[in-house]
Design a protein around this motif. Structure first.
Motif, PDB file in Angstrom:
ATOM      1  N   TYR A 173       0.812  -1.222   0.000  1.00 33.44           N
ATOM      2  CA  TYR A 173       0.000   0.000   0.000  1.00 33.44           C
ATOM      3  C   TYR A 173       0.847   1.274   0.000  1.00 33.44           C
ATOM      4  O   TYR A 173       0.374   2.312  -0.445  1.00 33.44           O
ATOM      5  CB  TYR A 173      -0.997  -0.014   1.158  1.00 33.44           C
ATOM      6  N   TYR A 193      -0.730   3.272  -2.965  1.00 34.76           N
ATOM      7  CA  TYR A 193      -1.513   4.451  -2.581  1.00 34.76           C
ATOM      8  C   TYR A 193      -0.755   5.756  -2.839  1.00 34.76           C
ATOM      9  O   TYR A 193      -1.205   6.829  -2.459  1.00 34.76           O
ATOM     10  CB  TYR A 193      -1.894   4.376  -1.099  1.00 34.76           C
ATOM     11  N   LEU A 232      -1.873   6.327  -8.156  1.00 34.85           N
ATOM     12  CA  LEU A 232      -3.298   6.678  -8.251  1.00 34.85           C
ATOM     13  C   LEU A 232      -3.586   7.518  -9.488  1.00 34.85           C
ATOM     14  O   LEU A 232      -4.644   7.350 -10.122  1.00 34.85           O
ATOM     15  CB  LEU A 232      -3.751   7.412  -6.988  1.00 34.85           C
ATOM     16  N   PRO A 287      -6.289   0.273  -4.561  1.00 39.37           N
ATOM     17  CA  PRO A 287      -5.810   1.546  -5.104  1.00 39.37           C
ATOM     18  C   PRO A 287      -6.757   2.116  -6.163  1.00 39.37           C
ATOM     19  O   PRO A 287      -6.882   3.336  -6.286  1.00 39.37           O
ATOM     20  CB  PRO A 287      -4.430   1.218  -5.678  1.00 39.37           C
ATOM     21  N   LYS A 299      -9.257   3.800  -4.049  1.00 41.50           N
ATOM     22  CA  LYS A 299      -8.684   5.003  -3.431  1.00 41.50           C
ATOM     23  C   LYS A 299      -8.519   6.132  -4.444  1.00 41.50           C
ATOM     24  O   LYS A 299      -8.639   7.314  -4.102  1.00 41.50           O
ATOM     25  CB  LYS A 299      -7.352   4.684  -2.760  1.00 41.50           C
ATOM     26  N   SER A 300      -8.306   5.795  -5.697  1.00 41.25           N
ATOM     27  CA  SER A 300      -8.156   6.818  -6.741  1.00 41.25           C
ATOM     28  C   SER A 300      -9.454   7.581  -6.982  1.00 41.25           C
ATOM     29  O   SER A 300      -9.435   8.646  -7.578  1.00 41.25           O
ATOM     30  CB  SER A 300      -7.698   6.178  -8.053  1.00 41.25           C
TER      31      SER A 300
END
Length: 192
Positions: free
Chosen positions: A83, A87, A92, A114, A117-118
Motif C-alpha cells: 500500500y 496508494y 493513483l 488503489p 482510493k483513486s
C-alpha cells in the motif's frame, strides 16, 4: 498492437502479475498476435510479496498513457509494503488517467483497493479480497461491493475477490482487448 501496462507496486504478488504476462504473451505468440505487455514499476527494483525480485521495463514517471490500451494491477500484501506504493499519488494518477480515457483497468484481489482510493470506483460495482477487512475498505472508497461475486465488470473496470480468480481476470482482459473467439482459442492452447 494493443498494449497493456502492468503496474507494479513493491510487495505485489508475483502469481497475480504473471497471469497477465502469460495470457497477453500467449496471445502475442499463439493467439491473434495483437497484444503486448510492458511492466511498469514504482521503483527500479521491486520485491514481491514473498521476496522474488523484479526489474520493471519502465519507471512509472516515464509512462505516456496514450501509448497504452489497458492497465493491469495485481494485488499484494500490506506486510510487504504494497500500500505504500499502491496508494502513492503517482500510482493513483495512472489509474485516474486510464479511467478518464475509458481504457480498460483490470485488477486482481486487493489490486482493487488503489483503484478505489483513486476515486474511480465511486458508485460503481466492484469487489476485492473476500476475507477480513478489505471489502469494507473498498466500500469506504464509495464502491458498491458485490462480495459474493468472484469477478465483477463495471464498464471498463474488472475487479476480483482473491488470487484464485487471476486467470479469469486476465482472460476477461484479453477478451475485452480482442474478441471472445480469440480468447477462447488462447484458453484452449493454454489447456483451459
Amino acid at each position: 498492437m494493443k498494449k497493456v501496462l502492468l503496474l507494479l507496486a513493491n510487495g505485489f504478488e508475483a502469481a497475480e502479475a504473471s497471469v497477465f504476462t502469460d495470457v497477453i504473451g500467449w496471445n502475442k505468440s499463439d493467439g491473434d498476435g495483437t497484444t503486448d505487455l510492458i511492466t511498469v514499476g514504482t521503483r527500479e527494483k521491486l520485491k514481491c510479496t514473498f521476496n522474488f525480485t523484479v526489474i520493471p521495463e519502465m519507471h512509472i514517471n516515464e509512462v505516456n498513457i496514450d501509448e497504452f490500451d489497458a492497465l493491469a494491477v495485481p494485488g499484494g500484501f500490506e506486510e510487504a509494503g504494497f500500500y505504500e506504493d499502491a496508494y502513492s499519488e503517482d500510482f493513483l494518477n495512472i489509474i485516474r488517467e486510464f479511467d478518464k480515457r475509458g481504457k480498460i483497468i483490470a485488477s486482481i484481489c486487493v489490486g482493487a483497493l488503489p483503484i478505489g482510493k483513486s476515486g474511480v470506483l465511486a458508485c460503481r460495482n466492484a469487489t476485492t479480497y473476500n476475507f477480513g477487512k478489505r471489502q469494507k475498505q473498498l466500500s469506504e472508497f464509495g464502491a458498491n461491493v458485490l462480495g459474493d461475486e468472484p469477478i465483477v465488470v463495471d464498464k471498463n473496470i474488472i475487479t476480483s475477490y482473491n488470487p484464485s480468480t487471476a486467470f479469469g481476470v486476465a482472460f476477461k482482459l484479453l477478451e475485452m482487448l480482442t474478441s471472445k473467439e480469440n480468447c477462447d482459442n488462447v484458453k484452449k492452447l493454454m489447456g483451459f
